[in-house]
Design a protein around this motif. Sequence first.
Motif, PDB file in Angstrom:
ATOM      1  N   ARG A 175      30.223  12.774  46.913  1.00 49.43           N
ATOM      2  CA  ARG A 175      29.489  11.738  46.197  1.00 49.43           C
ATOM      3  C   ARG A 175      28.072  12.206  45.866  1.00 49.43           C
ATOM      4  O   ARG A 175      27.589  12.007  44.750  1.00 49.43           O
ATOM      5  N   ALA A 176      27.398  12.838  46.797  1.00 52.18           N
ATOM      6  CA  ALA A 176      26.033  13.315  46.557  1.00 52.18           C
ATOM      7  C   ALA A 176      26.011  14.378  45.463  1.00 52.18           C
ATOM      8  O   ALA A 176      25.129  14.365  44.590  1.00 52.18           O
ATOM      9  N   ARG A 177      27.001  15.281  45.503  1.00 50.74           N
ATOM     10  CA  ARG A 177      27.063  16.348  44.500  1.00 50.74           C
ATOM     11  C   ARG A 177      27.310  15.774  43.103  1.00 50.74           C
ATOM     12  O   ARG A 177      26.642  16.134  42.131  1.00 50.74           O
ATOM     13  N   CYS A 178      28.276  14.863  42.991  1.00 50.53           N
ATOM     14  CA  CYS A 178      28.605  14.271  41.683  1.00 50.53           C
ATOM     15  C   CYS A 178      27.476  13.378  41.171  1.00 50.53           C
ATOM     16  O   CYS A 178      27.185  13.368  39.974  1.00 50.53           O
ATOM     17  N   ALA A 179      26.849  12.635  42.069  1.00 53.35           N
ATOM     18  CA  ALA A 179      25.738  11.768  41.663  1.00 53.35           C
ATOM     19  C   ALA A 179      24.568  12.600  41.153  1.00 53.35           C
ATOM     20  O   ALA A 179      23.946  12.263  40.142  1.00 53.35           O
ATOM     21  N   ALA A 180      24.288  13.703  41.835  1.00 52.09           N
ATOM     22  CA  ALA A 180      23.198  14.578  41.390  1.00 52.09           C
ATOM     23  C   ALA A 180      23.516  15.193  40.028  1.00 52.09           C
ATOM     24  O   ALA A 180      22.634  15.282  39.159  1.00 52.09           O
ATOM     25  N   ALA A 181      24.779  15.580  39.819  1.00 54.57           N
ATOM     26  CA  ALA A 181      25.165  16.165  38.522  1.00 54.57           C
ATOM     27  C   ALA A 181      25.069  15.125  37.404  1.00 54.57           C
ATOM     28  O   ALA A 181      24.577  15.428  36.308  1.00 54.57           O
ATOM     29  N   LEU A 182      25.521  13.901  37.692  1.00 56.62           N
ATOM     30  CA  LEU A 182      25.443  12.835  36.684  1.00 56.62           C
ATOM     31  C   LEU A 182      23.997  12.499  36.350  1.00 56.62           C
ATOM     32  O   LEU A 182      23.629  12.389  35.172  1.00 56.62           O
ATOM     33  N   LEU A 183      23.168  12.359  37.369  1.00 58.04           N
ATOM     34  CA  LEU A 183      21.763  12.036  37.134  1.00 58.04           C
ATOM     35  C   LEU A 183      21.045  13.159  36.395  1.00 58.04           C
ATOM     36  O   LEU A 183      20.200  12.895  35.522  1.00 58.04           O
ATOM     37  N   GLU A 184      21.361  14.390  36.718  1.00 56.54           N
ATOM     38  CA  GLU A 184      20.743  15.532  36.032  1.00 56.54           C
ATOM     39  C   GLU A 184      21.131  15.548  34.554  1.00 56.54           C
ATOM     40  O   GLU A 184      20.301  15.793  33.679  1.00 56.54           O
ATOM     41  N   LYS A 185      22.398  15.267  34.278  1.00 54.52           N
ATOM     42  CA  LYS A 185      22.880  15.246  32.894  1.00 54.52           C
ATOM     43  C   LYS A 185      22.195  14.129  32.106  1.00 54.52           C
ATOM     44  O   LYS A 185      21.717  14.341  30.975  1.00 54.52           O
ATOM     45  N   LEU A 186      22.133  12.942  32.684  1.00 57.94           N
ATOM     46  CA  LEU A 186      21.504  11.813  31.989  1.00 57.94           C
ATOM     47  C   LEU A 186      20.008  12.014  31.825  1.00 57.94           C
ATOM     48  O   LEU A 186      19.428  11.628  30.814  1.00 57.94           O
ATOM     49  N   TYR A 187      19.369  12.633  32.816  1.00 61.64           N
ATOM     50  CA  TYR A 187      17.934  12.909  32.698  1.00 61.64           C
ATOM     51  C   TYR A 187      17.673  13.958  31.623  1.00 61.64           C
ATOM     52  O   TYR A 187      16.719  13.856  30.852  1.00 61.64           O
ATOM     53  N   GLY A 188      18.532  14.971  31.558  1.00 59.02           N
ATOM     54  CA  GLY A 188      18.388  16.004  30.532  1.00 59.02           C
ATOM     55  C   GLY A 188      18.564  15.452  29.129  1.00 59.02           C
ATOM     56  O   GLY A 188      17.921  15.911  28.186  1.00 59.02           O
ATOM     57  N   LEU A 189      19.442  14.455  28.992  1.00 61.22           N
ATOM     58  CA  LEU A 189      19.618  13.816  27.688  1.00 61.22           C
ATOM     59  C   LEU A 189      18.497  12.829  27.376  1.00 61.22           C
ATOM     60  O   LEU A 189      18.362  12.388  26.246  1.00 61.22           O
ATOM     61  N   GLY A 190      17.715  12.457  28.395  1.00 57.14           N
ATOM     62  CA  GLY A 190      16.616  11.532  28.182  1.00 57.14           C
ATOM     63  C   GLY A 190      17.031  10.082  28.276  1.00 57.14           C
ATOM     64  O   GLY A 190      16.285   9.195  27.858  1.00 57.14           O
ATOM     65  N   LEU A 191      18.195   9.810  28.840  1.00 52.33           N
ATOM     66  CA  LEU A 191      18.692   8.436  28.915  1.00 52.33           C
ATOM     67  C   LEU A 191      18.145   7.689  30.119  1.00 52.33           C
ATOM     68  O   LEU A 191      18.070   6.462  30.107  1.00 52.33           O
TER      69      LEU A 191
END
Length: 185
Positions: free
Chosen positions: A73-89
């Motif tokens: 869960r921590a790994r997937c949450a970090a990947a999701l948050l990183e992706k959304l932050y990189g997109l600026g969402l």
Amino acid sequence: MVRKLKYHEQKLLRRLELVSWAAAAGSLAEVKALRRYRLGRREDYVQYKALARTVRALARRLRDLGPASAAFRARCAAALLEKLYGLGLVSCRRSLSVCESLSAAAFCRRRLPCLLVKLRMAQNLRHAVTFVEQGHVRVGPEVVTDPALLVPRAVEDFITWVDASRLRQKVLDYNQERDDFDLAA
């Protein structure tokens, strides 16, 4: 209730493209969002709503995972948050609660005309959409003519005027930064 238009009224209004409330099949909030962000196509907004709904569902699923899969869960949450932050969402990478409040408006705010207004390259969204459609703006080395382009954070700094643009020349003249070499060209 609004009465049905008579034949001669329909004939007069046939060439006008009014917002068809029956065809929109959406709420008043959707129509307001289409106007606010100057979306040319309703399908774009529908797609943004679907993407936001998918991200919210994914964040809820990650939140509801049991304690046995805490590392996953921590790994997937970090990947999701990183992706959304990189997109600026999302504005921060702290927790999944930010993802659960993601809306279609976040996608609309990352469109190129909205960023032109944010960067003060255009006064309002109407002018920004016009500038993009006429080919005055480039993102990196490529000229962009589609106002529906979503710009990630990494590329946001590379939004500039096209070299041959009259708007760029006007801005340089106003700031008294125009080069003599540019005058000859």
